[in-house]
Design an enzyme around this catalytic site. Structure first.
Site, PDB file in Angstrom:
ATOM      1  N   GLU A 105       3.855  39.479 -10.551  1.00 27.88           N
ATOM      2  CA  GLU A 105       2.493  39.158 -10.966  1.00 27.88           C
ATOM      3  C   GLU A 105       1.745  40.435 -11.334  1.00 27.88           C
ATOM      4  O   GLU A 105       1.797  41.415 -10.588  1.00 27.88           O
ATOM      5  CB  GLU A 105       1.779  38.456  -9.800  1.00 27.88           C
ATOM      6  N   LYS A 140       1.750  24.951  -4.839  1.00 29.47           N
ATOM      7  CA  LYS A 140       0.535  24.329  -4.298  1.00 29.47           C
ATOM      8  C   LYS A 140       0.685  22.818  -4.312  1.00 29.47           C
ATOM      9  O   LYS A 140      -0.052  22.097  -4.985  1.00 29.47           O
ATOM     10  CB  LYS A 140      -0.683  24.784  -5.114  1.00 29.47           C
ATOM     11  N   ASP A 153      -1.765  37.052 -14.546  1.00 31.05           N
ATOM     12  CA  ASP A 153      -2.682  36.237 -13.753  1.00 31.05           C
ATOM     13  C   ASP A 153      -4.132  36.459 -14.152  1.00 31.05           C
ATOM     14  O   ASP A 153      -4.612  37.602 -14.204  1.00 31.05           O
ATOM     15  CB  ASP A 153      -2.509  36.567 -12.261  1.00 31.05           C
ATOM     16  N   LYS A 181       3.858  39.185  -5.580  1.00 30.13           N
ATOM     17  CA  LYS A 181       2.445  38.978  -5.860  1.00 30.13           C
ATOM     18  C   LYS A 181       1.630  40.204  -5.462  1.00 30.13           C
ATOM     19  O   LYS A 181       2.155  41.152  -4.878  1.00 30.13           O
ATOM     20  CB  LYS A 181       1.949  37.762  -5.095  1.00 30.13           C
ATOM     21  N   ARG A 201       0.832  -1.217   0.000  1.00 31.58           N
ATOM     22  CA  ARG A 201       0.000   0.000   0.000  1.00 31.58           C
ATOM     23  C   ARG A 201       0.862   1.262   0.000  1.00 31.58           C
ATOM     24  O   ARG A 201       0.578   2.215  -0.718  1.00 31.58           O
ATOM     25  CB  ARG A 201      -0.948  -0.030   1.216  1.00 31.58           C
TER      26      ARG A 201
END
Lengths: 280, 280, 280, 280, 280, 280
Positions: free
Chosen positions: C199, C137, C220, C169, C102
């Protein structure tokens, strides 16, 4: 002015150093000799002039042993000190302070040693544009702290490891079958946020590099005249970095060649400590 | 002649150093540039004369990255080398060797630096009985390796940490209210296999120590004449150790005073590396 | 063709996963039910088409439980498979194989899921120059493996963490007081091997970026027409990356705008596993 | 309503994720761009409807980077949210919040994705008695958190590992030489607080299981009619669990067969994240 | 009166014990049965007379699970208790207290068992000068705590490990080719703060030891008369330690021989726990 | 006959024990006294009769220090030995064997002590159906090994931790407001593979338990007559476990009452070691 490292990165290193020193029984001298209720009120003072780095590691050494110890920082990282200057005031239980003293100083003296060495090179290179950068010749286990100490000394950081930029060295070129092959393979493999630096020993190699998609050229072990010639050839098309035989005596002459960066292994692998002590 | 440290103690330190360098993506240069099948056959060579230490850590750096790399050791720890001497032959997959190179050399150069510095003090002190010992002023995280490097250089180890012997220093005496009180408390608390050393700055303090159950006296920062006087006063009743301002220039004079041991922080905290490199 | 990660980086992750599954008593079913001498000879087979990644992690799961298990890899990382294809042959003691099954499959199915999702985006974007890149992410604890799976799927890696490139960002711009201020501060602080990406949400912001020393611009959440317009404005002066609403349906249209890179969080945070199983 | 996991179990996982992202130098963008004194006051908001899980892991991500960050939880684990709902309010130093943002969201989005997927299956099965259970097909390293997310979504946990219950699968039966042999060996070996579950593919196997001391039968990959038949055969003598091809479309039909439990690997291995973001 | 160990040494051991007990899901009984708001106010009480040790480990077990639990220590380490005595008052959230209870008691009962056994030997030997010392026959992983428990019981610590003193045993002598060879090699290798102890089985061996630079002689498995004879032979020239067949019945007779130290493995490897319990 | 624990679970425990003993400098006695080339050929022999457990931990202690040491196991775990029996033959480098000796024996003697104590209870209970089970009163950090030792002695394992079964004790009942409330809450919260055990002190409580969905009842501290009465009341409807005052003298009488299980904390928390030694 120097941004501190996140404590979450520094704490495990300081914790390991403390337990290395405490061993299995702790500080048997202090536990036997110093009453549990005794207080300590003292200072960490510089015994010679230099630049401070590592005060947060020192603070953590005391804090991890006893969170009631207070460390009043007078000279934060990046500050120049004179002999005799008070760097921090330490107050709290005498036992814990004496037990953590050596670990705290081991960090502070060593990192301040690197900051001081860096600051000297920075000072020497000052009339020129060249900035001082470090290498990966750091103490095993202390790289984040030593890179930080370089910044505290006014230097700039080179790669943090093998994974955050491409640096093609002589051995790579030899096995890869030439600079062009090496650069092309690297360019195809890496992401768009990764830069490529190539080490060259000769102006002929430099010429080849200038035809390739390279960001930085490392001019290794070149005499000042040759360096100056290389800088002229590059003409600002990419960044230039000089390395080899960099020390307090040579750095000004190297900087005068007009290179953008001068890298030094000495500031991390061979700089003597800055002498600091804990006084009542 | 120098007994190696158990690998079980060295391996976690080397493993941490390797992963510090490899980061999250490994050696992106080598992976991109060097074919997976390329072999490497080279040597680690000394670029300056000195004494070797850390060859096992270097071996582990290669081994942990790829167990098929072979390291043929020509100059084991404790061996003196001349510039140009081959220290070890490295053979195996080019990728793994180039990726481990810096970590291996960071250990080997640094520890050989300590061994070399120690050997120089040992050499300078040779006509006399005094032996060179280290301190706890070691690099955080590397103490077992640096203590080993001191042995490789012909030195002797002082305490490994706060827990394996009693060393009563000036700060202890100050808080404890005198040398006698401190020694008596220590004697009552410790086991029968633990020795007691007391630091003194004056001959008056030494006189008090001579009336107490102490094993070693640390004569701190005394001028040679005062040291000689102290040795005469002690008359072999306990071991004598000199510390403070110990370097290549001063050590012979200190040794000539007849002290049993001379301790140096410099050999671990400020010794420059021994320059070694990996050549094809 | 996909370079494997160094085992020294993968092993601790696999070891932790194995011990998470074994708990304090190990596999009580297998230990009770399967004779110690029973052998197992089976295959890991694909139950659906996709792209393989994580075979080394699977191999280590078996190896760490019992080094006598052999895993014959038929489809290395980066290989496309059809339903029914044998990915690897597993042979050895039945107990250890069933106990590790597993954990091995959890790595292999999940990482192949990411590789498969990446490969689909790569395929869809193919007529155009755009390359598919990942984000931060990723699954906590598995970033090196997931970044590798993206490469196995034909994608390119974005930053590995917060420390290997600058990405300014919207929140940074808001707090810093404008794009120019943010870029200038970043440029002053970072080393010469670090790139800067900014960004932008509007073409007006893009115009400002084009006047600054920036390496990559992140466009973006722009509609395709606006993206195309942005690419025209940039005119190759810096690299362009599109992000937002990237999926199998939209990626071709985005790629057709001429951007250099298209980044997708979906390939690491929401891609379904590739179904693989262990059969006798 | 959902009991939180002890922080002592969650903290090491979050710590590892943070350091994975911070690397060796920390957040170089934020450190350069955001003033040390800047404050941040924002919210974590849902961008789509779903069920929350992982808020404690998110809280720890902020807390471990800077304990002065406050997280005001508005939607605790197990709460349903609509698009736009505020899940938590985040307040504190801007630098630390921006540096921890991605790690916090990586946990929260992923675990909420599992909770949301679980809640959908639970909802679909609601008219019937069947409860939704998870499997061991979890993300390596995150099992305790994902099992918790399943509970947050209204599901029930299956085994946490190989050591807390016996599950005899087809491979076990094959090697052991039959179901009876396998069950008897297991019964003899295990403690009195351990249950035994046996996987069957056919009604014939089920008949054999009904004659043995088994607690739960796993009806694998059976069509609904066959499942209904199995439930009738079992007649409440032991618990029934259905597995195979469980998804939002099929779960109601499976539940209608009267099984006690329906297990789904999809909720942990392939559920897409729930989209959540940090807004000023 | 007994100095506590630094928490930094104890915490990792207690943390590991807690997570060993909590497993992957925590305390499923308490979480299900006890309301989150329930408070607990109780005491840890002795169920039999003895000597307390390990109260700090118990405190940490509660603290690490929930820092709001308060532990009011009434009987610190080293204190004698009667059956029924309250050792500490525990107050705080019922859940966390019940979840940590067993871990806290496992430390406290076991370490108090060692302290109690030690105190009994100390008491029995009291009329004489002999002090009770422990050995390296400790529980793997708990040595610092058990050595501390020995001190709490009035005993003295022998070596903490293989590295802090030399103990030459029969096997060493056999392989080294005699006591003299062994002692000389040891003397040449070790630092000036390390003591040497030699184990002897006969008075003939003792005679040889008396001619060598040895600090302590271990008189192993000698009958009381022979021990007394050995003590006479030694005449205070070095420290004497008796070992072998030491228990509550024999220790007084051994002490009466005049030896300085009596070492017992039993106090750490076979002492029964001291029965303590948590009562509302 | 006793299944070994996976080495991946045992190795970290043995590694920690070895490094605890080796400290920072390793075995300074052996390194100084024993030539590097000396070989050792000896046996681990029983000095008293008992049952062996922990031989794999002992093997790993030697193996981790030097993989060339061979351990020929003559008496595997679960085997009864007489005084003088050879348990294993040890052959290899003398240094590594002598350095690992104490760690290996610390595991083997302690775990064999638990196995021996368990075997005695098992033997005493033999005429009856009752099986001997352990508790969570284990040594912190050694639970997997001690649970294994219980199996080696013929016993059966109770819960491995707080997370693998529900055990509702008197304190739970008190805070929850009654047995029924506690059982119902537990039943609602747990998965279908988790059993519930309830502790009762009186027959009245037992009557209530018999009306609830409980799997096992723990009859705590009941006199034999009351136990017999309880067994009659239960009449096989659920499993019965007796606890309290279990020892070699009482176990037969308890077993004669007809209970299914008898649990003993003594076998893990207070069993004396089995004396074993390493002989040339």
């Amino acid at each position: 002015m120097i941004e501190p490292l996140p404590a979450i990165l520094v704490e495990p290193i300081v914790r390991a150093a403390l337990t290395e020193d405490l061993g299995r029984a702790g500080d048997i001298t202090t536990d036997a000799v110093i009453p549990a209720t005794a207080a300590f009120d003292g200072v960490i003072a510089a015994r010679q002039p230099g630049t401070i780095a590592g005060i947060e590691a020192a603070r953590l050494a005391f804090f991890l042993l006893d969170p009631t110890i207070s460390l009043g920082i007078e000279k934060p990282d990046g500050t120049a000190v004179a002999a005799g200057d008070v760097v921090a005031r330490v107050k709290g239980p005498a036992r814990a302070i004496l037990s953590a003293e050596r670990t705290a100083l081991n960090f502070l003296c060593r990192l301040s040693g690197t900051a001081t060495a860096t600051a000297r090179l920075v000072e020497a290179a000052k009339p020129h544009r060249a900035r001082i950068v470090c290498t990966r010749k750091t103490t095993p286990g202390l790289r984040p702290l030593e890179k930080h100490a370089v910044r505290a000394g006014g230097g700039v950081n080179h790669r943090f490891g093998l994974d955050d930029a491409v640096l093609i060295k002589d051995n790579h070129v030899a096995v890869a079958g030439g600079i062009r092959a090496a650069v092309e393979r690297a360019r195809a493999a890496i992401g768009h946020l990764v830069k490529i630096e190539v080490e060259v020993d000769t102006l002929q190699q430099l010429e080849e590099v200038l035809t390739l998609p390279v960001d930085v050229v490392l001019l290794d072990n070149m005499a000042p005249e040759m360096l100056a010639c290389a800088v002229t050839m590059v003409a600002g098309r990419l960044l230039t970095e000089a390395s080899g035989r960099v020390n307090e005596n040579t750095v000004r002459e190297i900087a005068a060649t007009g290179v953008d960066y001068i890298s030094s292994g000495w500031i991390t692998h061979s700089a003597p400590i800055l002498d600091l002590g804990l006084d009542v």
